[in-house]
Design an enzyme around this catalytic site. Sequence first.
Site, PDB file in Angstrom:
ATOM      1  N   CYS A   1       0.835  -1.209   0.000  1.00 28.44           N
ATOM      2  CA  CYS A   1       0.000   0.000   0.000  1.00 28.44           C
ATOM      3  C   CYS A   1       0.867   1.255   0.000  1.00 28.44           C
ATOM      4  O   CYS A   1       0.539   2.249  -0.661  1.00 28.44           O
ATOM      5  CB  CYS A   1      -0.919   0.008   1.214  1.00 28.44           C
ATOM      6  SG  CYS A   1      -1.994  -1.425   1.323  1.00 28.44           S
TER       7      CYS A   1
HETATM    8  C1  BEZ Z   1       0.589  -4.640   1.812  1.00 34.62           C
HETATM    9  O1  BEZ Z   1       0.105  -3.547   1.521  1.00 34.62           O
HETATM   10  O2  BEZ Z   1       1.780  -4.848   1.718  1.00 34.62           O
HETATM   11  C2  BEZ Z   1      -0.277  -5.777   2.264  1.00 34.62           C
HETATM   12  C3  BEZ Z   1      -1.476  -5.507   2.909  1.00 34.62           C
HETATM   13  C4  BEZ Z   1      -2.240  -6.568   3.366  1.00 34.62           C
HETATM   14  C5  BEZ Z   1      -1.827  -7.874   3.152  1.00 34.62           C
HETATM   15  C6  BEZ Z   1      -0.632  -8.114   2.452  1.00 34.62           C
HETATM   16  C7  BEZ Z   1       0.139  -7.062   2.021  1.00 34.62           C
END
Ligand code: BEZ
Length: 210
Positions: A45
């Site tokens: 994210c």
């Molecule tokens: C991420 O943004 O890295 C992420 C968020 C939730 C689960 C896996 C990865």
Amino acid sequence: MALLLGDTVPNFTQESTDGPIDLYDFFGDGWGILFSHPADFTPVCTTELGAVAGLKEQFDKRNTKVIGLSVDDLASHRDWVKDIEETQNVKLNFPIIADADQKVANLYNMIQSEDNKMTVRSVFIIDPEKKLRLTITYPAATGRNFAEILRVLDSLQLTDGYKVATPANWRDGDDVIVLPAVSNEDADKLFPKGYETVRPYLRTTPQPNK
Ligand code: BEZ
């Protein structure tokens, strides 16, 4: 009920990093992209929001405003924005909705598992009439390709402006397809650069706005 392409999207007001947002007012007369991410302070994210901030000029060129969302609260968003700016070398230039009560997430079906109350990676492209023109949904561990989202915006805007469709793997500047609903008589007038009839239903023409 799931939102379908062509539906008028529901309006809402919700808190955001830029203050309370009314979606329709925020998008105004232009195009809009509403996109969700699973959670603040997560690696994928963080890169995604940095990537979107870096594309501001591209979104502006397409008369498009973007707005992010997760079910984290405003204090969390504000803290995380500092990390995004430091690690991704950008200034965050769009609001992130703080949907802590899941109002918007439920309205747009962004939470897709009973076991996991995080929002999935949803993207909604909304046209100036507030009609839904594209949805995509990515899983949490796969960051989105925002170049593809710009490509779809270009395709949608070409369809609306010039009565053309775009073929598989089309890129800006490639030939496009005359919409099947356009008669040859109208195509003669609409496409002064001419068009090639590969089949009666498959007519190609140079990209009209180039
Ligand atoms: C991420 O943004 O890295 C992420 C968020 C939730 C689960 C896996 C990865």
